[in-house]
Design a protein around this motif. Structure first.
Motif, PDB file in Angstrom:
ATOM      1  N   LEU A  93      46.947  12.403 -25.982  1.00 48.54           N
ATOM      2  CA  LEU A  93      46.980  13.305 -24.910  1.00 48.54           C
ATOM      3  C   LEU A  93      47.021  12.618 -23.506  1.00 48.54           C
ATOM      4  N   GLU A  94      47.318  11.137 -23.617  1.00 47.14           N
ATOM      5  CA  GLU A  94      47.701  10.400 -22.227  1.00 47.14           C
ATOM      6  C   GLU A  94      49.179  10.805 -21.921  1.00 47.14           C
ATOM      7  N   ILE A  95      50.086  11.224 -22.512  1.00 43.31           N
ATOM      8  CA  ILE A  95      51.180  11.611 -22.072  1.00 43.31           C
ATOM      9  C   ILE A  95      51.133  12.709 -20.989  1.00 43.31           C
ATOM     10  N   ALA A  96      52.036  12.492 -19.918  1.00 46.54           N
ATOM     11  CA  ALA A  96      52.029  13.598 -18.750  1.00 46.54           C
ATOM     12  C   ALA A  96      53.261  14.507 -18.644  1.00 46.54           C
ATOM     13  N   THR A  97      52.827  15.512 -17.969  1.00 43.72           N
ATOM     14  CA  THR A  97      53.983  16.476 -17.581  1.00 43.72           C
ATOM     15  C   THR A  97      55.199  15.808 -16.705  1.00 43.72           C
ATOM     16  N   THR A  98      56.258  16.495 -16.819  1.00 38.13           N
ATOM     17  CA  THR A  98      57.604  16.082 -16.153  1.00 38.13           C
ATOM     18  C   THR A  98      58.204  17.504 -15.760  1.00 38.13           C
ATOM     19  N   LYS A  99      59.000  17.298 -14.695  1.00 37.26           N
ATOM     20  CA  LYS A  99      59.890  18.517 -14.449  1.00 37.26           C
ATOM     21  C   LYS A  99      60.439  19.454 -15.414  1.00 37.26           C
ATOM     22  N   THR A 100      60.431  19.039 -16.802  1.00 36.88           N
ATOM     23  CA  THR A 100      60.844  19.829 -17.815  1.00 36.88           C
ATOM     24  C   THR A 100      59.949  20.150 -18.896  1.00 36.88           C
ATOM     25  N   THR A 101      58.679  19.859 -18.606  1.00 34.67           N
ATOM     26  CA  THR A 101      57.530  20.409 -19.212  1.00 34.67           C
ATOM     27  C   THR A 101      57.266  21.940 -19.451  1.00 34.67           C
ATOM     28  N   SER A 102      57.932  22.778 -20.323  1.00 31.44           N
ATOM     29  CA  SER A 102      57.799  24.046 -20.193  1.00 31.44           C
ATOM     30  C   SER A 102      56.660  24.573 -21.020  1.00 31.44           C
ATOM     31  N   GLY A 103      56.082  23.806 -21.997  1.00 34.31           N
ATOM     32  CA  GLY A 103      54.717  24.144 -22.735  1.00 34.31           C
ATOM     33  C   GLY A 103      54.081  23.127 -23.300  1.00 34.31           C
TER      34      GLY A 103
END
Length: 461
Positions: free
Chosen positions: A350-360
């Motif tokens: 869960l250390e991965i982070a959101t980007t402009k394409t993270t819809s869900g």
């Protein structure tokens, strides 16, 4: 403006359990800025942005972190003010690593530093030139927010000899669990309408088709109200509930009956431009309000989440912080998926982070995760019937298993859109989609090597 039912149905497709009821009734909530953000330089299709900050720098909200690095690229900005703790490779949702800026958002601004957020001057789109509007879309860092992440300023600027006849708004959101676009249409229909007006000015006068699946009647009503008095050829096209209805090529066929040829052909080759409704709203905000793209709406759902929500979170928000904002996990998730269950990627932490394409972001309990082992193909043909691209998925998978990538290429594997319909349909639980991805990656690597060798040979002459 009128509402019509789709007159066209593409071949294939499947009907997965949609499970949208978990977040369907949840209005968009604004998430506070977490203590740490991990802002990737690769939030879009194409070349990663070139990082322009270094550890120890203090940056303010909206400041440029990465500049555009090539024709197919977009700039990246700071979603919040903070101290640059590190610039280092970090894992993204799809598994690969890319340079990322790690921000400590709790750090105070140094004395004498103007900590005012950076914004762009608002533009009057009615009087602004086409070039000014395209520059604004680029400067705001906008890319396709439906998943592909294609730079929007490139898509809105067709090459010479190509003209947009149909602007298609993708509001299908056919992936299971996801409701972000649905609520954006419900709550920000006015922003979508303004974005369409701006895009029509950039593209030239074109017809508009707003594509929404039939299982979203409230979104259809919201769009009808927002576009009621819009001049020109504008229609809401109600699509049958069928996955992958949100695929760009299939949406073009379902709305206007046109077929995009095999790669390298693009939608503009048949007179179409397709944009996700979230992208359209971001264009309106960038032009009218001078807002840089610094956040997006993401559906956090799944039966292991305490409170499924539709969350507007700063870009670079770690998945752990998103989960905490939704009340945490009510039980240990057996699988965490970035995106939807059909085209998303399982993530290891869960250390991965959101980007402009993270819809869900989906957290699934052991009851929702089916354990299986792949078996030999039983030649039932279900994958062939399900494939919306008319591919012989079974034969492609067999070719890849035999390490015969050349045969997979002969079978048009590069046309595969990786929708997952074949794997979903397979009674032998064969990872057909993963076989296709493997073949496509091998073919791309070979083509890149051939281009590099040709360039080296040309330079040597």
């Amino acid at each position: 403006m009128k509402t019509v039912k789709s007159a066209f149905k593409f071949k294939g497709g499947v009907h997965p359990d949609y499970n949208k009821e978990l977040a369907r009734a949840k209005a968009i909530e604004q998430m506070p800025v977490p203590a740490e953000l991990v802002v990737s330089m690769s939030q879009h299709l194409g070349a990663p942005a070139k990082c322009v900050v270094k550890p120890g720098d203090y940056v303010v909200k909206g400041q440029l972190l990465g500049e555009k690095n090539g024709f197919i690229s977009v700039p990246v900005h700071a979603p919040a003010s903070g101290l640059v703790k590190a610039v280092e490779p970090r894992q993204g949702p799809a598994g690969g690593k890319a340079p990322a800026v790690v921000l400590d958002t709790t750090a105070p601004a140094p004395e004498g530093v103007d900590a005012s957020p950076r914004t762009l001057p608002p533009l009057d789109w009615k009087t602004a030139t086409r070039e000014e509007l395209l520059a604004r879309v680029n400067d705001a860092g906008i890319c396709g927010m439906g998943g592909a992440g294609f730079p929007t300023c490139v898509k809105l600027n067709p090459p010479p000899g190509k003209r947009c006849e149909y602007l298609i708004l993708n509001g299908a959101e056919c992936e299971p669990y996801l409701c972000a676009d649905h609520h954006l249409m419900l709550e920000r229909a006015d922003r979508v309408r303004v974005g369409v007006e701006i895009m029509r000015k950039v593209l030239g006068e074109c017809a508009v088709r707003i594509a929404i699946e039939a299982n979203k009647p409230d979104a259809i009503a919201a769009m009808e109200k927002a576009f009621a008095d819009v001049a020109g050829n504008v229609e809401i096209v109600v699509l049958p509930v069928l996955y992958p209805q949100g695929s760009e090529k299939h949406q073009i066929f379902a709305t206007v009956g046109r077929v995009v040829p095999e790669p390298p052909a693009l939608p503009i080759d048949v007179g179409c431009v397709v944009e996700n409704v979230g992208t359209v709203a971001a264009i309106a905000n960038a032009v009218e309000r001078g807002e840089i793209l610094l956040s997006r709406v993401t559906t956090v759902s799944g039966d292991a989440v305490a409170e499924p929500k539709n969350v507007e979170a700063p870009l670079g928000t770690k998945y752990a912080d998103l989960l905490a904002f939704c009340g945490g996990a009510k039980e240990h998730p057996a699988k965490v998926i970035s995106g939807g269950t059909m085209m998303g990627f399982a993530v290891p932490h869960l250390e991965i982070a959101t980007t402009k394409t993270t819809s869900g972001l989906l957290f699934l309990s052991p009851r929702r995760v089916f354990q299986y082992s792949s078996q030999a193909c039983v030649n039932c043909g279900r994958c062939v019937r399900a494939c919306p691209m008319n591919l012989n998925a079974a034969e492609i998978a067999k070719a890849v298993e035999a390490d015969d990538v050349q045969d997979a290429e002969r079978l048009h594997v590069m046309t595969c859109i990786e929708c997952g319909a074949c794997s979903f349909s397979c009674p032998a639980y064969r990872p057909i989609t993963q076989f296709c991805r493997r073949a496509k990656n091998s073919i791309r690597a070979r083509i890149a090597a051939e281009k590099a060798a040709a360039a080296k040979a040309a330079a040597a002459k």
